[in-house]
Design a protein around this motif. Structure first.
Motif, PDB file in Angstrom:
ATOM      1  N   GLY A 198       0.799  -1.211   0.000  1.00 26.53           N
ATOM      2  CA  GLY A 198       0.000   0.000   0.000  1.00 26.53           C
ATOM      3  C   GLY A 198       0.836   1.268   0.000  1.00 26.53           C
ATOM      4  O   GLY A 198       2.065   1.236   0.057  1.00 26.53           O
ATOM      5  N   THR A 199       0.136   2.392  -0.034  1.00 29.40           N
ATOM      6  CA  THR A 199       0.767   3.716   0.032  1.00 29.40           C
ATOM      7  C   THR A 199       0.065   4.515   1.120  1.00 29.40           C
ATOM      8  O   THR A 199      -1.166   4.578   1.152  1.00 29.40           O
ATOM      9  CB  THR A 199       0.645   4.456  -1.317  1.00 29.40           C
ATOM     10  OG1 THR A 199       1.258   3.668  -2.334  1.00 29.40           O
ATOM     11  CG2 THR A 199       1.324   5.811  -1.245  1.00 29.40           C
ATOM     12  N   GLY A 200       0.835   5.137   1.997  1.00 29.99           N
ATOM     13  CA  GLY A 200       0.266   5.872   3.112  1.00 29.99           C
ATOM     14  C   GLY A 200       0.042   7.338   2.797  1.00 29.99           C
ATOM     15  O   GLY A 200      -0.095   7.747   1.645  1.00 29.99           O
ATOM     16  N   ASP A 201       0.034   8.145   3.854  1.00 30.96           N
ATOM     17  CA  ASP A 201      -0.189   9.585   3.696  1.00 30.96           C
ATOM     18  C   ASP A 201       1.012  10.293   3.083  1.00 30.96           C
ATOM     19  O   ASP A 201       0.869  11.360   2.495  1.00 30.96           O
ATOM     20  CB  ASP A 201      -0.497  10.198   5.066  1.00 30.96           C
ATOM     21  CG  ASP A 201      -1.816   9.702   5.633  1.00 30.96           C
ATOM     22  OD1 ASP A 201      -2.858  10.008   5.044  1.00 30.96           O
ATOM     23  OD2 ASP A 201      -1.795   9.000   6.655  1.00 30.96           O
ATOM     24  N   ILE A 202       2.199   9.692   3.226  1.00 31.42           N
ATOM     25  CA  ILE A 202       3.413  10.338   2.725  1.00 31.42           C
ATOM     26  C   ILE A 202       3.778   9.705   1.386  1.00 31.42           C
ATOM     27  O   ILE A 202       4.484   8.700   1.307  1.00 31.42           O
ATOM     28  CB  ILE A 202       4.569  10.191   3.739  1.00 31.42           C
ATOM     29  CG1 ILE A 202       4.098  10.592   5.144  1.00 31.42           C
ATOM     30  CG2 ILE A 202       5.751  11.028   3.309  1.00 31.42           C
ATOM     31  CD1 ILE A 202       3.553  12.002   5.242  1.00 31.42           C
ATOM     32  N   THR A 203       3.266  10.297   0.321  1.00 27.32           N
ATOM     33  CA  THR A 203       3.535   9.820  -1.029  1.00 27.32           C
ATOM     34  C   THR A 203       4.730  10.565  -1.624  1.00 27.32           C
ATOM     35  O   THR A 203       5.272  11.489  -1.012  1.00 27.32           O
ATOM     36  CB  THR A 203       2.304  10.031  -1.927  1.00 27.32           C
ATOM     37  OG1 THR A 203       2.052  11.449  -2.036  1.00 27.32           O
ATOM     38  CG2 THR A 203       1.067   9.362  -1.337  1.00 27.32           C
ATOM     39  N   GLU A 204       5.115  10.174  -2.839  1.00 24.43           N
ATOM     40  CA  GLU A 204       6.210  10.879  -3.511  1.00 24.43           C
ATOM     41  C   GLU A 204       5.883  12.358  -3.679  1.00 24.43           C
ATOM     42  O   GLU A 204       6.726  13.226  -3.451  1.00 24.43           O
ATOM     43  CB  GLU A 204       6.495  10.255  -4.883  1.00 24.43           C
ATOM     44  CG  GLU A 204       7.048   8.846  -4.844  1.00 24.43           C
ATOM     45  CD  GLU A 204       5.961   7.807  -5.091  1.00 24.43           C
ATOM     46  OE1 GLU A 204       4.823   8.022  -4.619  1.00 24.43           O
ATOM     47  OE2 GLU A 204       6.251   6.772  -5.727  1.00 24.43           O
ATOM     48  N   ALA A 205       4.632  12.658  -4.062  1.00 22.18           N
ATOM     49  CA  ALA A 205       4.239  14.054  -4.280  1.00 22.18           C
ATOM     50  C   ALA A 205       4.260  14.838  -2.972  1.00 22.18           C
ATOM     51  O   ALA A 205       4.702  15.998  -2.929  1.00 22.18           O
ATOM     52  CB  ALA A 205       2.844  14.094  -4.906  1.00 22.18           C
ATOM     53  N   THR A 206       3.791  14.215  -1.884  1.00 20.72           N
ATOM     54  CA  THR A 206       3.798  14.888  -0.585  1.00 20.72           C
ATOM     55  C   THR A 206       5.222  15.180  -0.125  1.00 20.72           C
ATOM     56  O   THR A 206       5.516  16.266   0.388  1.00 20.72           O
ATOM     57  CB  THR A 206       3.085  14.029   0.465  1.00 20.72           C
ATOM     58  OG1 THR A 206       1.832  13.574  -0.050  1.00 20.72           O
ATOM     59  CG2 THR A 206       2.833  14.815   1.738  1.00 20.72           C
ATOM     60  N   ILE A 207       6.100  14.213  -0.301  1.00 20.53           N
ATOM     61  CA  ILE A 207       7.505  14.401   0.089  1.00 20.53           C
ATOM     62  C   ILE A 207       8.128  15.558  -0.693  1.00 20.53           C
ATOM     63  O   ILE A 207       8.863  16.382  -0.134  1.00 20.53           O
ATOM     64  CB  ILE A 207       8.310  13.104  -0.145  1.00 20.53           C
ATOM     65  CG1 ILE A 207       8.036  12.103   0.976  1.00 20.53           C
ATOM     66  CG2 ILE A 207       9.801  13.380  -0.216  1.00 20.53           C
ATOM     67  CD1 ILE A 207       8.540  12.547   2.337  1.00 20.53           C
ATOM     68  N   LYS A 208       7.849  15.641  -1.987  1.00 17.17           N
ATOM     69  CA  LYS A 208       8.407  16.733  -2.800  1.00 17.17           C
ATOM     70  C   LYS A 208       7.970  18.086  -2.245  1.00 17.17           C
ATOM     71  O   LYS A 208       8.782  19.019  -2.117  1.00 17.17           O
ATOM     72  CB  LYS A 208       7.958  16.584  -4.254  1.00 17.17           C
ATOM     73  CG  LYS A 208       8.671  15.492  -5.029  1.00 17.17           C
ATOM     74  CD  LYS A 208       8.173  15.463  -6.469  1.00 17.17           C
ATOM     75  CE  LYS A 208       8.893  14.386  -7.275  1.00 17.17           C
ATOM     76  NZ  LYS A 208       8.400  14.331  -8.679  1.00 17.17           N
ATOM     77  N   ALA A 209       6.679  18.213  -1.914  1.00 18.73           N
ATOM     78  CA  ALA A 209       6.168  19.482  -1.397  1.00 18.73           C
ATOM     79  C   ALA A 209       6.769  19.799  -0.032  1.00 18.73           C
ATOM     80  O   ALA A 209       7.147  20.943   0.251  1.00 18.73           O
ATOM     81  CB  ALA A 209       4.643  19.423  -1.310  1.00 18.73           C
ATOM     82  N   ILE A 210       6.883  18.787   0.830  1.00 16.58           N
ATOM     83  CA  ILE A 210       7.432  19.000   2.168  1.00 16.58           C
ATOM     84  C   ILE A 210       8.916  19.359   2.096  1.00 16.58           C
ATOM     85  O   ILE A 210       9.390  20.257   2.805  1.00 16.58           O
ATOM     86  CB  ILE A 210       7.216  17.751   3.038  1.00 16.58           C
ATOM     87  CG1 ILE A 210       5.729  17.589   3.354  1.00 16.58           C
ATOM     88  CG2 ILE A 210       8.023  17.838   4.336  1.00 16.58           C
ATOM     89  CD1 ILE A 210       5.390  16.302   4.077  1.00 16.58           C
ATOM     90  N   LYS A 211       9.673  18.659   1.236  1.00  9.81           N
ATOM     91  CA  LYS A 211      11.094  18.973   1.077  1.00  9.81           C
ATOM     92  C   LYS A 211      11.285  20.382   0.519  1.00  9.81           C
ATOM     93  O   LYS A 211      12.182  21.107   0.947  1.00  9.81           O
ATOM     94  CB  LYS A 211      11.752  17.948   0.159  1.00  9.81           C
ATOM     95  CG  LYS A 211      11.888  16.555   0.756  1.00  9.81           C
ATOM     96  CD  LYS A 211      12.880  16.514   1.913  1.00  9.81           C
ATOM     97  CE  LYS A 211      14.302  16.663   1.434  1.00  9.81           C
ATOM     98  NZ  LYS A 211      15.267  16.614   2.565  1.00  9.81           N
ATOM     99  N   ALA A 212      10.438  20.765  -0.428  1.00 15.46           N
ATOM    100  CA  ALA A 212      10.527  22.113  -0.987  1.00 15.46           C
ATOM    101  C   ALA A 212      10.240  23.156   0.089  1.00 15.46           C
ATOM    102  O   ALA A 212      10.901  24.199   0.155  1.00 15.46           O
ATOM    103  CB  ALA A 212       9.543  22.262  -2.152  1.00 15.46           C
ATOM    104  N   TYR A 213       9.267  22.868   0.958  1.00 17.89           N
ATOM    105  CA  TYR A 213       8.939  23.784   2.060  1.00 17.89           C
ATOM    106  C   TYR A 213      10.131  23.914   3.008  1.00 17.89           C
ATOM    107  O   TYR A 213      10.517  25.027   3.391  1.00 17.89           O
ATOM    108  CB  TYR A 213       7.707  23.258   2.797  1.00 17.89           C
ATOM    109  CG  TYR A 213       7.098  24.238   3.772  1.00 17.89           C
ATOM    110  CD1 TYR A 213       5.982  24.995   3.428  1.00 17.89           C
ATOM    111  CD2 TYR A 213       7.630  24.407   5.052  1.00 17.89           C
ATOM    112  CE1 TYR A 213       5.416  25.897   4.320  1.00 17.89           C
ATOM    113  CE2 TYR A 213       7.081  25.306   5.944  1.00 17.89           C
ATOM    114  CZ  TYR A 213       5.974  26.046   5.573  1.00 17.89           C
ATOM    115  OH  TYR A 213       5.425  26.935   6.458  1.00 17.89           O
TER     116      TYR A 213
END
Length: 419
Positions: A198-213
């Motif tokens: 499965g895939t949780g709340d922290i997806t590749e797209a979420t990580i990209k946004a969080i790292k950019a922040y």
């Protein structure tokens, strides 16, 4: 390479840009995001920890209940889960972060429920049915010395027929599996058909946004440090005299300047530049991708583009979706628990089938508040309109207005809230 190394789970890579519109026959997907990397993000990125914990806490906020036609089984199971709620919540956090959680059901002087770290588990499914698990491997690396130079690998192989233990790929113990099913429950979030993990709340797209922040915040910090220090400026007509004074100036003494001179400190009026606006865009990306209300992440202001009530809908829908997954998982676990109790403690249950029920999110809180307010209305202390206003104030996410406009217009909503 050891024998069991061939079963290592491939890690999911960020897909490259689509360069063709032609599709091919899809293969089963055995990949997953790197659990070790996600655990590192959980410890280093504040948004990752917040989103993960918020999601897990919503699912088990009011616990759950077990129902069975066998009342003795129901009572035993409810007591077991109540005593292992911390372990279940730990698995809930794993599922939110990694997309996968594992509960091992064993028996050691009683039912023993243990959470297994997803990075230690490899699943070998039936090629004809990816949801039918032929065997599951649990691998532990043990350090035999304090320096970690000498290591041993302990692998537990679970099948419906046997439970085997290997040390450095050599069989050391083999026992029959008397319950005839694998005693490991796999909880997988948001997986498509044909996906094993499965895939949780922290997806590749979420990580990209969080790292950019995070990167933007770090850039802002450096920018503030560089531009935030005031720079002394001297305004004078006699520049030669001022330069001589500054050259010989003792920082602990007053600076004597020529007549009609003026000293100021030059400060940056906006050291963050346009970063604040960019951070806001990234923040809303994180909110949308994680389905987490912005006010739960510590930002609910009059400039918010959605009210508290509207923000709650996504996380409540996500919570209900996850609770459906947990219902099936706990029902499967209940069946294993009852079989183990029959084998080890002599119980005889009329059925292994159970039902698991989760309360509606915050329904209990709403009932308590409504009961209290009803007493105030009955006593004549407040009227019905005042009572509804109180409920709206306390639980706006759960109270639907009678004349609520179902045609939601974000721009109109924003204008009304900021009028």
């Amino acid at each position: 390479m050891g024998f069991f190394d061939i079963f290592k789970t491939p890690l999911r890579k960020v897909p490259s840009l689509i360069d063709s519109f032609w599709s091919k026959v899809a293969e089963d997907d055995y990949s997953q995001l790197d659990p070790e990397k996600l655990k590192q993000y959980y410890r280093e990125e504040f948004f990752v920890k917040a989103i993960t914990n918020i999601s897990a806490s919503f699912i088990f906020a009011d616990g759950f209940s077990v129902k069975s036609e066998d009342h003795e089984a129901q009572e035993i199971l409810q007591k077991i889960w109540d005593n292992n709620l911390e372990e279940v919540q730990s698995a809930g956090r794993d599922a939110s972060l990694f997309g996968n959680a594992y509960l091992f059901i064993g028996y050691k002087n009683g039912i023993d429920i243990m959470t297994i770290f997803p990075g230690k588990v490899s699943i070998i499914p039936n090629p004809a049915d990816i949801r039918d698990y032929k065997e599951i491997l649990i691998t532990h690396i043990i350090n035999q010395d304090l320096q970690g130079v000498i290591q041993s690998k302990i692998t537990t192989r679970l099948t419906p027929e046997f439970i085997e233990t290997y040390r450095d790929d050599k069989l050391t113990e083999k026992q029959p599996n008397k319950i005839k099913e694998i005693p490991l429950i796999h909880i997988a979030y948001d997986r498509f058909a044909g996906e094993l993990y499965g895939t949780g709340d922290i997806t590749e797209a979420t990580i990209k946004a969080i790292k950019a922040y995070s990167d933007t915040i770090e850039a802002a910090r450096k920018n503030l440090k560089y531009h935030g220090t005031p720079t002394p400026v001297i305004i004078t007509r006699d520049t030669e005299a001022a330069e001589n004074q500054i050259k010989n100036w003792d920082m602990n003494k007053a600076l004597l300047l020529p007549e009609d001179s003026e000293a100021k400190f030059l400060e940056s009026s906006r050291p963050f530049g346009e970063l604040k606006d960019f951070l806001e865009i990234l923040f809303y990306n994180i909110v949308i991708l994680s389905e987490t209300p912005e006010f739960l992440l510590g930002a609910h202001t009059p400039s918010s583009l959605a009210s508290v009530k509207e923000q709650m809908h996504p996380i409540i829908r996500k919570t209900k979706r996850r609770q459906l997954i947990w219902k099936q998982a706990i029902q499967d676990a209940n069946r294993i628990i009852l079989k183990l109790l029959e084998l080890n403690e002599g119980y005889k249950f009329s059925t292994y089938e159970t039902e698991v029920e989760f309360p509606e999110p915050y329904k209990k809180d709403l009932k308590d508040i409504v009961d209290s307010i009803s007493k105030l209305v009955a006593a004549g202390i407040i009227n019905e309109e005042q009572a509804k206003a109180i409920i709206d104030d306390y639980l706006p996410q759960l109270v639907e207005g009678e004349n609520e406009d179902t045609d939601y217009n974000p721009e109109q909503n924003w204008q009304e809230e900021n009028a």
